[in-house]
Design an enzyme around this catalytic site. Structure first.
Site, mmCIF file in Angstrom:
data_model
loop_
_atom_site.group_PDB
_atom_site.id
_atom_site.type_symbol
_atom_site.label_atom_id
_atom_site.label_comp_id
_atom_site.label_asym_id
_atom_site.label_seq_id
_atom_site.Cartn_x
_atom_site.Cartn_y
_atom_site.Cartn_z
ATOM 1 C CG ASP A 148 -1.611 1.180 1.577
ATOM 2 O OD1 ASP A 148 -2.451 1.553 0.768
ATOM 3 O OD2 ASP A 148 -1.357 1.795 2.627
ATOM 4 C CG ASP A 200 -1.498 7.747 0.798
ATOM 5 O OD1 ASP A 200 -0.507 8.482 0.663
ATOM 6 O OD2 ASP A 200 -2.473 7.771 0.022
ATOM 7 C CG ASP A 225 -8.410 4.736 -3.064
ATOM 8 O OD1 ASP A 225 -8.504 5.203 -4.227
ATOM 9 O OD2 ASP A 225 -9.385 4.617 -2.313
HETATM 10 C C1 LIG Z 1 -12.097 8.993 7.587
HETATM 11 C C2 LIG Z 1 -11.562 8.633 6.241
HETATM 12 N N1 LIG Z 1 -12.194 9.079 5.143
HETATM 13 C C3 LIG Z 1 -11.707 8.800 3.940
HETATM 14 C C4 LIG Z 1 -10.584 8.071 3.803
HETATM 15 C C5 LIG Z 1 -10.072 7.782 2.447
HETATM 16 N N2 LIG Z 1 -8.682 8.026 2.193
HETATM 17 C C6 LIG Z 1 -7.892 8.820 2.891
HETATM 18 S S1 LIG Z 1 -6.327 8.899 2.239
HETATM 19 C C7 LIG Z 1 -6.724 7.816 1.025
HETATM 20 C C8 LIG Z 1 -5.722 7.308 0.049
HETATM 21 C C9 LIG Z 1 -5.228 5.979 0.512
HETATM 22 O O1 LIG Z 1 -4.123 5.586 -0.246
HETATM 23 P P1 LIG Z 1 -3.436 4.170 0.027
HETATM 24 O O2 LIG Z 1 -4.332 3.146 -0.600
HETATM 25 O O3 LIG Z 1 -2.114 4.251 -0.640
HETATM 26 O O4 LIG Z 1 -3.297 3.985 1.493
HETATM 27 C C10 LIG Z 1 -8.047 7.468 1.122
HETATM 28 C C11 LIG Z 1 -8.773 6.591 0.180
HETATM 29 C C12 LIG Z 1 -9.954 7.614 4.992
HETATM 30 N N3 LIG Z 1 -8.835 6.863 4.952
HETATM 31 N N4 LIG Z 1 -10.466 7.900 6.206
HETATM 32 MG MG LIG Z 2 -2.684 3.252 3.185
#
Ligand SMILES: Cc1ncc(C[n+]2csc(CCOP(=O)(O)O)c2C)c(N)n1
Ligand SMILES: [Mg+2]
Length: 271
Positions: free
Chosen positions: A9, A11, A96
């Site tokens: 992953d 982030d 994501d």
């Molecule tokens: C409360 C809340 N609302 C929305 C999100 C959505 N979100 C936050 S950062 C991100 C990118 C992840 O990338 P990676 O897949 O590289 O970790 C996403 C999809 C969250 N995490 N928490």
């Molecule tokens: Mg992540």
């Protein structure tokens, strides 16, 4: 190539923050983000935030500069750069975030070339110089185009894992090691099978979900928290089950100094 595929992953795994929040906060668009957050899906919200930044006069260069100073654990970069690469594992990203953010950071850290594939939301720079972020699975007007109720409509990481697994079908079984932190990493952890390894980040959403649904996860689970854990556990899982003979064949002869490090550390781990 060894029989191990390591899927990261991005982030809060390769880097120590959410890159989306980092860019928005560092470029001063937090208030607009907070206003829109309750009304939009994350993927379209990020596309909208890029419009906001563009309207505020922020350029792609500004975004890249901010990304070039994201917080990281140095051990994670060294694990990717030297330790895992010298065993010729197949390293991939499933995230994501989006192509521009990920490629900018990995390039800056000098590890972009270590990865054979980056699966993430595509993006492009439009004629006005604004970054457009699109969904990985094209959502059109459907709520959930991939049919998975666990994942957000723009991306089902479990579906991506299934596609990766299907490419092994004709070859010998490969061991998958998956590292992640978020709720979106739970679906792929359910697609792993016996002989694979899941490495959830302790006290992050995927770790909670796995603890609550332990019976659903058939792979071995090894939690990590610090950069030290990440490096030590990942190297251990990569080398477990590899004989010294295989190791001699697997180490990358084009990078002998790293190979010696690897052999030495593996022997130390096995002792
Ligand atoms: C409360 C809340 N609302 C929305 C999100 C959505 N979100 C936050 S950062 C991100 C990118 C992840 O990338 P990676 O897949 O590289 O970790 C996403 C999809 C969250 N995490 N928490
Ligand atoms: Mg992540």
């Amino acid at each position: 190539m060894s029989g191990t595929v390591v899927i990261f992953d991005f982030d809060n795994t390769i880097i120590d923050i959410d890159s989306d929040n980092w860019v928005v906060d560092e470029l001063g668009a937090t208030d607009q983000f907070n206003q829109l957050f309750p009304t939009m899906h994350w993927n379209s919200l990020m596309d909208r935030m890029m419009e906001e930044l563009h309207l505020q006069g922020k350029t792609i260069e500004d975004i890249k500069q901010v990304l070039n100073r994201v917080p990281i654990h140095p051990q994670i970069v060294s694990a990717i750069k030297a330790r895992t690469n010298c065993f010729r594992c197949d390293l991939r990203v499933v995230s994501d975030a989006n192509t521009l953010f990920i490629e900018t950071v990995l390039k800056h850290l000098g590890i972009l070339e270590c990865f054979s594939e980056i699966n993430t939301n595509p993006c492009f720079i439009d004629e006005e110089g604004r970054l457009r972020i699109l969904p990985y699975h094209d959502s059109h007007n459907h709520k959930s185009p991939h049919g998975c109720t666990l994942c957000p409509p723009n991306m089902c990481k479990g579906k991506i894992i299934k596609i990766i697994q299907s490419t092994f079908a004709t070859e010998e079984k490969k061991k998958i090691i998956y590292l992640g932190d978020g709720a979106g990493d739970f679906c792929p952890s359910l697609k792993l099978v016996e002989g694979d390894y899941m490495m959830p980040r302790r006290d992050f959403p995927v770790w909670d979900l796995i603890c609550k649904n332990r019976h659903l996860v058939t792979s071995e689970v090894h939690e990590w928290s610090s950069g030290e854990d990440f490096e030590r556990i990942l190297l251990h899982l990569i080398t477990s089950g590899i004989s010294m003979e295989d190791m001699k064949n697997n180490v990358d002869n084009t990078n002998m100094s790293h190979s010696f490090d690897c052999k030495f550390e593996t022997i130390a781990l096995e002792a």
